[in-house]
Scaffold this motif. Sequence first.
Motif, PDB file in Angstrom:
ATOM      1  N   TYR A   6      10.918 -49.326 -25.125  1.00  0.00           N
ATOM      2  CA  TYR A   6      10.264 -48.596 -26.220  1.00  0.00           C
ATOM      3  C   TYR A   6       9.082 -49.367 -26.786  1.00  0.00           C
ATOM      4  O   TYR A   6       8.173 -48.771 -27.370  1.00  0.00           O
ATOM      5  CB  TYR A   6      11.293 -48.234 -27.293  1.00  0.00           C
TER       6      TYR A   6
ATOM      7  N   GLU B 126       5.534 -47.627 -27.006  1.00  0.00           N
ATOM      8  CA  GLU B 126       4.733 -47.690 -28.240  1.00  0.00           C
ATOM      9  C   GLU B 126       3.316 -48.167 -27.924  1.00  0.00           C
ATOM     10  O   GLU B 126       2.336 -47.623 -28.440  1.00  0.00           O
ATOM     11  CB  GLU B 126       5.402 -48.630 -29.246  1.00  0.00           C
TER      12      GLU B 126
ATOM     13  N   HIS C  67       1.461 -45.442 -26.338  1.00  0.00           N
ATOM     14  CA  HIS C  67       1.041 -44.501 -27.386  1.00  0.00           C
ATOM     15  C   HIS C  67      -0.192 -45.023 -28.108  1.00  0.00           C
ATOM     16  O   HIS C  67      -1.177 -44.285 -28.325  1.00  0.00           O
ATOM     17  CB  HIS C  67       2.197 -44.275 -28.357  1.00  0.00           C
TER      18      HIS C  67
ATOM     19  N   VAL D 182       5.938 -42.100 -28.932  1.00  0.00           N
ATOM     20  CA  VAL D 182       6.911 -42.863 -28.161  1.00  0.00           C
ATOM     21  C   VAL D 182       7.877 -41.924 -27.436  1.00  0.00           C
ATOM     22  O   VAL D 182       8.275 -42.174 -26.297  1.00  0.00           O
ATOM     23  CB  VAL D 182       7.686 -43.828 -29.089  1.00  0.00           C
TER      24      VAL D 182
END
Length: 448
Positions: A234, A238, A241, A249
């Motif tokens: 993640y 992130e 993103h 995410v």
Amino acid sequence: MVTAESPQEEKPKEKAKKKKPKLLNKFDKTIKAEIDAAEKLRKKGKIEEAVRAFESLVQRYPQSPRSRYGKAQSEDDLAEKKRSNEMLLTAINTYREVAELPDPPADLVKTTLKRRAERQQFLGRMRGAQATLERLVQIFPEDISLKNDLGVGYLLMGDNKSAKKVFDEVLGMAPNDGFAKVHYGFILKSDNEIAESIPFLREGLQSGDPGTDDGRFYFHLGDALQRVGDNSAYDWYELGHQRGHFASVWQRSLYNVDGLKAQAWWTARDTTYTDLIKTLERNWKTIRDEALSVMDASRGLFVPEDENLREKGQWGQFTLWQQGKKVDKSCRSVPKTCALLERYPEATGCKRGQIKYSVMHPGTHVWPHTGPTNCRLRMHLGLVIPATGCKIRCTNQTRAWEEGKVLIFDDSFEHEVWQDATSYRLIFIVDVWHPELTQYQRQTLSPI
């Protein structure tokens, strides 16, 4: 603090001064004024005049590499202006002639053949492009960037084995080449060598080298980390993103239309497709019965899921529409179901989706994953649902299917499925266009 296990921002690199390529040999320097005059026409957008000027130079000076290169460039420009594949083939042939002349400068050969390969790829002439790239690598064996281009060319052809060999050679010559690393990792991941792919993808992205900051590499690194149970996935999502590759995410599709309403779960009213949903729910038993009639394994109508989304178990699918095209053979087996759908173009015309039955057997787990596009919504109609043990998570909400009821979600958001019941689960999947897409967008978006 950034560790080897976490993403990091691109480090600024000192820019090496780019040497201006030498495109003139000794002879071309003697006719530089004439070459410059023809080139001036090309740069001013007087393409037809530039073609004629360079043709005249080639007739008068047939051994001039720079004149022939200018002719190829002008033909290339004219092909683009007229949208003419025939003219582009002429340019591709002229680019080849440049490299075959006696005494062309090395920089000119490199520039010419690279452009030739690009234009061959544009026309879909992948084998020809590879032959051009292979020739470049033979002429300039120490040029890492050309080897990388060759590797990408093999990937475009779907020849992962040859691509892997090329990137392996690059990493033997330049162990820290980030471009080769992300592509090598991408190939390992495609070959289901999940754990092995992670260091290559991670180190390639951390290098910040040109060509590495690509959403596909963030996507596949995160996916690989999730599959080995590493929550740093993640962090990479992130960063993807932040770089603008993912909408969020959770929403990690790569083929998107900006500005569409983004939410994981939808209601019938949200979609505006209430008539379709009512038709599915009213006729669910008909749809179920036709599905059961084609589930006989001996007839081979259900095909195993082939996108490498399962950790374990059995998951079969039977497709009725694919990329907005009806599968006539399938529909002949389930005529009532297909007849029900014919009047709903939001589903049958969805070029970025499918309409299909999905049967999942006990003991199946589908990895967390995202669909390829935010341009569709996915409807699941429950047909045969065990009392317990079957569930689907989309983002941080988990739901269960009900027989005769439609669940609606946006599969561009991360979702995951568990089938821990004692009998099979059967659903009917109907993809529909995102309701905010215009009619023009629905007609012109490319299929997926």
